[in-house]
Write a protein that holds these residues in place. Sequence first.
Motif, PDB file in Angstrom:
ATOM      1  N   LYS A 133      -3.773   6.316  -1.718  1.00 32.19           N
ATOM      2  CA  LYS A 133      -2.153   6.516  -1.165  1.00 32.19           C
ATOM      3  C   LYS A 133      -0.785   6.304  -2.077  1.00 32.19           C
ATOM      4  O   LYS A 133       0.015   6.615  -1.713  1.00 32.19           O
ATOM      5  CB  LYS A 133      -2.161   5.802   0.431  1.00 32.19           C
ATOM      6  CG  LYS A 133      -3.382   6.164   0.994  1.00 32.19           C
ATOM      7  CD  LYS A 133      -3.282   6.291   2.663  1.00 32.19           C
ATOM      8  CE  LYS A 133      -1.254   7.304   2.979  1.00 32.19           C
ATOM      9  NZ  LYS A 133      -1.572   7.315   4.389  1.00 32.19           N
ATOM     10  N   GLY A 188      -7.632   7.799   4.313  1.00 31.54           N
ATOM     11  CA  GLY A 188      -6.002   7.634   4.283  1.00 31.54           C
ATOM     12  C   GLY A 188      -5.544   8.847   3.581  1.00 31.54           C
ATOM     13  O   GLY A 188      -4.237   9.352   3.917  1.00 31.54           O
ATOM     14  N   ARG A 190      -9.469   2.088  -1.558  1.00 25.64           N
ATOM     15  CA  ARG A 190      -9.238   2.883  -0.725  1.00 25.64           C
ATOM     16  C   ARG A 190      -7.516   3.144  -0.547  1.00 25.64           C
ATOM     17  O   ARG A 190      -6.602   4.049   0.256  1.00 25.64           O
ATOM     18  CB  ARG A 190      -9.625   2.366   1.084  1.00 25.64           C
ATOM     19  CG  ARG A 190      -9.269   3.340   2.203  1.00 25.64           C
ATOM     20  CD  ARG A 190      -9.802   2.596   3.169  1.00 25.64           C
ATOM     21  NE  ARG A 190     -10.112   0.713   3.893  1.00 25.64           N
ATOM     22  CZ  ARG A 190     -10.493   0.974   5.181  1.00 25.64           C
ATOM     23  NH1 ARG A 190     -10.804   1.189   5.979  1.00 25.64           N
ATOM     24  NH2 ARG A 190      -9.972  -0.378   5.119  1.00 25.64           N
ATOM     25  N   ALA A 191      -7.136   1.268  -0.757  1.00 21.26           N
ATOM     26  CA  ALA A 191      -5.765   0.767  -0.333  1.00 21.26           C
ATOM     27  C   ALA A 191      -4.967   1.916  -1.144  1.00 21.26           C
ATOM     28  O   ALA A 191      -3.441   2.491  -0.955  1.00 21.26           O
ATOM     29  CB  ALA A 191      -5.259  -0.254  -0.024  1.00 21.26           C
TER      30      ALA A 191
END
Lengths: 356, 272
Positions: A158, A107, A154-155
Amino acid sequence: MATGPALSIARVSKAFATPEGGEVRALDDVSLDVTDGSFVVLLGPSGCGKTTLLRCIAGLETPDSGEILLRGERIDHVPVWKRRVNTVFQSYALFPHMTVAQNIAFGLQMDKVGKAEIERKVGESLEMVRLSGLGSRKPSQLSGGQQQRVALARALAKDPEVLLLDEPLSALDLKLRRGMQTELKRLQRETSITFVLVTHDQGEAMAMGDQVAVFDSGRIVQVGNPEEVYLRPRTAFVADFIGEANLVAAQRDSSSLTIEGLGAIDAATLANPEAVETGAVTVAIRPENISLAETADGAGVVADVTFVGGDIHVDVELGANRLNVRIPSHGAQPPRVGARVHPTFLPQSLRVLADS
Amino acid sequence: MSARTKPVRVKGTGESLRDFPTFKLVSYLVLLFLYLPLVLVVAYSFNSNRVVTVWKGFTFSWYTNVLANDDIQRALMNSLRVAIVATVVSVIIATGLAIGLLRMHRAGRTFAWGLIGAPLIIPEIVFAIGTLALFVQIRIPLGVNAITLAHIAFCVPFALLPIRARLRGVDSAVYEAAADLGANEWVIFRRITLPLLMPGIVAGALLAFIISLDDFIVSYFLAGPGGTTLPVYIFGMIRNAITPGVNALSSMLLAVSILIVMISYLLTRKKR
């Protein structure tokens, strides 16, 4: 938090065609304001539209009508990959051909972040979800709980304006789920990112949410903090879905409420005396708010007694109604099946419910 | 035979089929029938006697003979050219098809898959005659290019099989996750879809390559002058007599096929 809602959903509707040629209204004129930095839970049974709303916010579905605003700007026509919201998927959806670190870096690479910065952020994210040292593993080499953390990292890497979580704990076993609930709360507090979480588990919703929005067939029927939705359910659906409730048929007139077999109660003493609907109404009362007195002329008859550890569940037939009563097991001897009992409760534990 | 499953019982007796008197014998006969021809071809390719069926001594000379033969070299180059082009093109088409099929409506998908998969069961001779008739009709000259076109057509379903199997095993939320993290369609294809499909694509390519390399019927019909492929050339050779040269050539083809199948097997197994 004086800056207005982080996320605002205004009159969003979405219908799906069924294979039979019909139409299902997954979202029916839904509006919701999400306060910046809060933890909001969308709660409802499966098929109630909560996941559809989440997918609309993420951009994976397009609403038929209505607006979605992120910090005051419309995003409902912005493509998925340009929205500053990120999602934790129910199946985690980790990239199986990449390592944990590559998954988290993906990301950031999309945002054209520099190499050194990516490395720093990946390390930071791994530390945040307590997976430091596992960056070079493939997702298949991790346990379900660890995969869940990678999906979170992972989310979160960002720095999304809003983090969306789609039933993130449903694939975990009970013990792990408890731990992750605390963990999610901690992450939300530490990052002060706005979390919107979808679940069908009311316990989960109560444990984590600052605000709980209860969904029923494509509509939000009540929004409030956990105490509010539990103690002051607005409709029969909410009363029944959150915790256990007895839904009792009653007659309301301007000054009193009458329940069959129990006589009239002064309307002013009810939990919500302001409800002025008259005629046949439904009232809710929690099982733990009822006590039973064994008397020969009691209005109710004990139909069933179940011992469940800390509590004893007693089923009482009261005219056409059936009351589910919970009494502590360390107290007096529970009544026998067939005994006549008189249910007593404080009038303020009775709530008159709205139709919808 | 390594995994011992539940033994099959013979009706009435309760005995295991494995212990039935002729079971072993029949099994060995079947294996013999399957592999004896291959063993013979390989064995006689080393026979120094010009008369194929009489063993005289061991030699490599047929292999060097064959490899030095200009006609055979030309046929081999034709075969490789056809197989490589057919493989590359059919794999690209099959990859596109696999992804396209996934996005199709259910009913349309079944129909499309039926159409694409038909060459797997259509008798090859019918396909060959049809292709020949079509090419003559629309004036495509026979030869290597015509063979290549036809090979592309029938290699697509073979290449599609492993690619499609691979694609089905991928959780579709993975593509949504990539989009959610900021990837557009092209980046998703390049960084997610393609790497995940790669083992299937490689297996599909090897399968297509083998199918094309040892195709005889279609190639024979479309060869024309100068379009002779290796299998067509071998057929020409044995019309005169089965020479040890044919055996040597066939053994080499067999070796290449076994090698490719093994590579394909190892690749698909490792990535699971």
